[in-house]
Design a protein around this motif. Structure first.
Motif, PDB file in Angstrom:
ATOM      1  N   ARG A  10     -14.808  -2.670   4.189  1.00 15.16           N
ATOM      2  CA  ARG A  10     -14.784  -2.893   2.755  1.00 15.16           C
ATOM      3  C   ARG A  10     -14.499  -4.346   2.380  1.00 15.16           C
ATOM      4  NH1 ARG A  10      -9.698  -0.517   3.788  1.00 15.16           N
ATOM      5  NH2 ARG A  10     -10.683   1.523   3.743  1.00 15.16           N
ATOM      6  N   ASP A 108      -9.095  -0.423 -10.418  1.00 24.20           N
ATOM      7  CA  ASP A 108      -8.961  -0.296  -8.970  1.00 24.20           C
ATOM      8  C   ASP A 108      -8.665   1.159  -8.590  1.00 24.20           C
ATOM      9  OD1 ASP A 108      -8.558  -1.252  -6.183  1.00 24.20           O
ATOM     10  OD2 ASP A 108      -6.475  -0.741  -6.593  1.00 24.20           O
ATOM     11  N   TYR A 109      -7.735   1.783  -9.281  1.00 23.39           N
ATOM     12  CA  TYR A 109      -7.381   3.174  -8.977  1.00 23.39           C
ATOM     13  C   TYR A 109      -8.553   4.109  -9.229  1.00 23.39           C
ATOM     14  CZ  TYR A 109      -2.390   2.022  -8.533  1.00 23.39           C
ATOM     15  OH  TYR A 109      -1.191   1.513  -8.125  1.00 23.39           O
ATOM     16  N   LYS A 112     -10.969   3.832  -6.413  1.00 24.09           N
ATOM     17  CA  LYS A 112     -10.402   4.553  -5.258  1.00 24.09           C
ATOM     18  C   LYS A 112     -10.501   6.061  -5.451  1.00 24.09           C
ATOM     19  CE  LYS A 112      -6.707   2.815  -3.439  1.00 24.09           C
ATOM     20  NZ  LYS A 112      -5.302   2.371  -3.199  1.00 24.09           N
ATOM     21  N   SER A 116     -16.785   7.087  -2.829  1.00 22.04           N
ATOM     22  CA  SER A 116     -16.897   7.068  -1.375  1.00 22.04           C
ATOM     23  C   SER A 116     -18.021   6.105  -1.030  1.00 22.04           C
ATOM     24  CB  SER A 116     -17.217   8.466  -0.832  1.00 22.04           C
ATOM     25  OG  SER A 116     -16.171   9.378  -1.127  1.00 22.04           O
ATOM     26  N   TYR A 138     -14.604  -0.282  -2.522  1.00 23.73           N
ATOM     27  CA  TYR A 138     -14.856   1.109  -2.139  1.00 23.73           C
ATOM     28  C   TYR A 138     -16.318   1.344  -1.769  1.00 23.73           C
ATOM     29  CZ  TYR A 138     -10.280   0.977  -4.044  1.00 23.73           C
ATOM     30  OH  TYR A 138      -8.971   0.601  -4.266  1.00 23.73           O
ATOM     31  N   LEU A 268      -1.827   8.017  -6.861  1.00 21.97           N
ATOM     32  CA  LEU A 268      -2.287   6.695  -6.418  1.00 21.97           C
ATOM     33  C   LEU A 268      -1.269   5.626  -6.802  1.00 21.97           C
ATOM     34  CD1 LEU A 268      -6.068   6.914  -7.413  1.00 21.97           C
ATOM     35  CD2 LEU A 268      -5.090   7.159  -5.133  1.00 21.97           C
ATOM     36  N   GLY A 272       0.727   3.120  -4.465  1.00 18.81           N
ATOM     37  CA  GLY A 272       0.385   1.704  -4.632  1.00 18.81           C
ATOM     38  C   GLY A 272       1.569   0.807  -4.908  1.00 18.81           C
TER      39      GLY A 272
END
Length: 404
Positions: A10, A108-109, A112, A116, A138, A268, A272
């Protein structure tokens, strides 16, 4: 030893932000910068924050403000946001709100949570550079989101195969970078497309409060709540922020969404950074519960005048063949240059000969196209700097368009 050989795949998709690099130019006093999407620091409510911080640290409140806290966020702040969302047509509860370390963390979360490797994210062409930076980690594919275009649900699904479309990401009000606002019809079309694809909608509302002209349009989340009657039945995820209205440095944003999404994002958050800084949340809550609406009117008045100044300067100084948007709010004007021109090369020349900075547009395109575009920010420079800076940019463009 070569540790880079051990990096995850990634990492190859993560690149330095051109904007963050350009912000370093702000330290050079001879540069007129239209690069950063930043508020004017002269408008920060400093006195209110000093009082709020003192209150959060005094009278025994330090036991709360300096301590670990709930991952969901400071409850009084979440309750204030519940009230604001209701004004936008989104009835909800504190359980529908998650406080994040700026809306950037929310993006960002969400990357995530949904992506996929090989899944598709639908984004604008162009779109917010920070969203691409968040999602790139990701390993998604990108496809162009075109509300009201001639592509069908089947077209989008086929382009995503063998993966699938996971979400449509967009900023509907005064978008970064274009300043363009989607009509209510276009917002409804995004919802229809998401229903057909059975994907999420991520609504980035960072600039929603900064409207200067025209009538307000309901957020996509409000339109979906009107359709379904309950936020917990909705697929739209609303990302809000205090960075453009109160303070970017305190890093306070939020997500408003169905509890099934918020609950997963809380996990998350726990993995994090545990929780967003409690002291900062308490200070934001105190200031927001004060003269927030009055503060917004002050922001709107000043930014409106700077937008008008920039649009007038562009009319005066831009050579033929250059076009630009006329935003109803936000912080940006999007400029389209004649075909064949390169915004990145133009920036090099502008810095060298005229000491003026902007953001080349190519960074905002998922496929690296859009070389003949650039973004200008009007919220940070003074009116005098806008006049002088646009005049300088006009000279650079005029010289670049001269044959030979």
């Amino acid at each position: 030893m070569s540790l880079p050989n051990l990096f995850a795949s990634r990492i190859s998709g993560m690149k330095a932000s051109e904007i963050r690099e350009l912000l370093k130019l702000l330290d050079q006093p001879d540069i007129i910068s239209f690069a950063g999407g930043i508020p004017d620091p002269a408008l920060f409510p400093v006195d209110a924050f000093q009082a709020a911080m003192a209150k959060a640290l005094g009278g025994g409140n330090h036991a709360l403000s300096l301590q670990y806290s709930a991952s969901e966020g400071y409850l009084p702040l979440r309750q204030w946001i519940v009230g604001e969302m209701a004004k936008l047509g989104v009835p909800c509860e504190a359980g529908n709100i998650l406080i994040t370390s700026g809306s950037q963390q929310a993006l960002d979360y969400l990357g995530k949570l949904f992506l996929s490797p090989g899944d598709t994210a639908l984004v604008g062409w162009p779109t917010y550079l920070g969203a691409l930076g968040a999602f790139n980690a990701y390993e998604p594919r990108y496809d162009r989101l075109q509300p009201g275009g001639n592509r069908s649900v089947q077209d989008y699904a086929a382009a995503a195969a063998p993966g699938r479309v996971k979400f449509a990401y967009l900023s509907v009000d005064f978008a970064n970078p274009t300043g363009v606002t989607l009509s209510q019809t276009e917002r409804e079309q995004v919802l229809d497309l998401a229903e057909g694809l059975d994907c999420a909608v991520i609504e980035d509302a960072a600039y929603q409060s900064l409207r200067y002209d025209g009538a307000s349009i309901p957020p996509i989340l409000a339109l979906e709540v009107a359709r379904k009657g309950d936020i917990n039945a909705c697929r739209t995820i609303y990302c809000g922020s205090f960075s453009k209205t109160l303070s970017p440095g305190l890093r306070i944003g939020w997500v408003c969404a169905a509890k099934s999404v918020v609950n997963q994002m809380v996990l998350l958050k726990q993995a994090g950074d545990l929780h967003t800084a409690t002291l900062n949340q308490m200070a934001i809550a105190e200031v927001a519960n004060g003269d927030f609406d009055e503060h917004l009117e002050k922001l709107r008045g000043l930014y409106r005048s700077r937008r008008d100044r920039m649009l007038a300067a562009l009319e005066t100084h831009m050579p033929a063949g250059v076009e630009w948007t006329k935003p109803e709010g936000g912080m940006f004007v999007w400029v389209t240059l004649p075909k064949g021109m390169d915004g990145a090369k133009l920036l090099e020349q502008a810095l060298k000969t005229e000491k003026v900075a902007f953001v080349p547009g190519g960074a905002f395109f998922a496929d690296g196209s859009g070389a003949n575009t650039l973004r200008l920010n009007f919220s940070s420079p003074s009116q005098q700097a806008i006049d002088e800076g646009i005049a300088r940019l006009g000279r650079v463009l005029t010289a670049a368009l001269v044959p030979g």
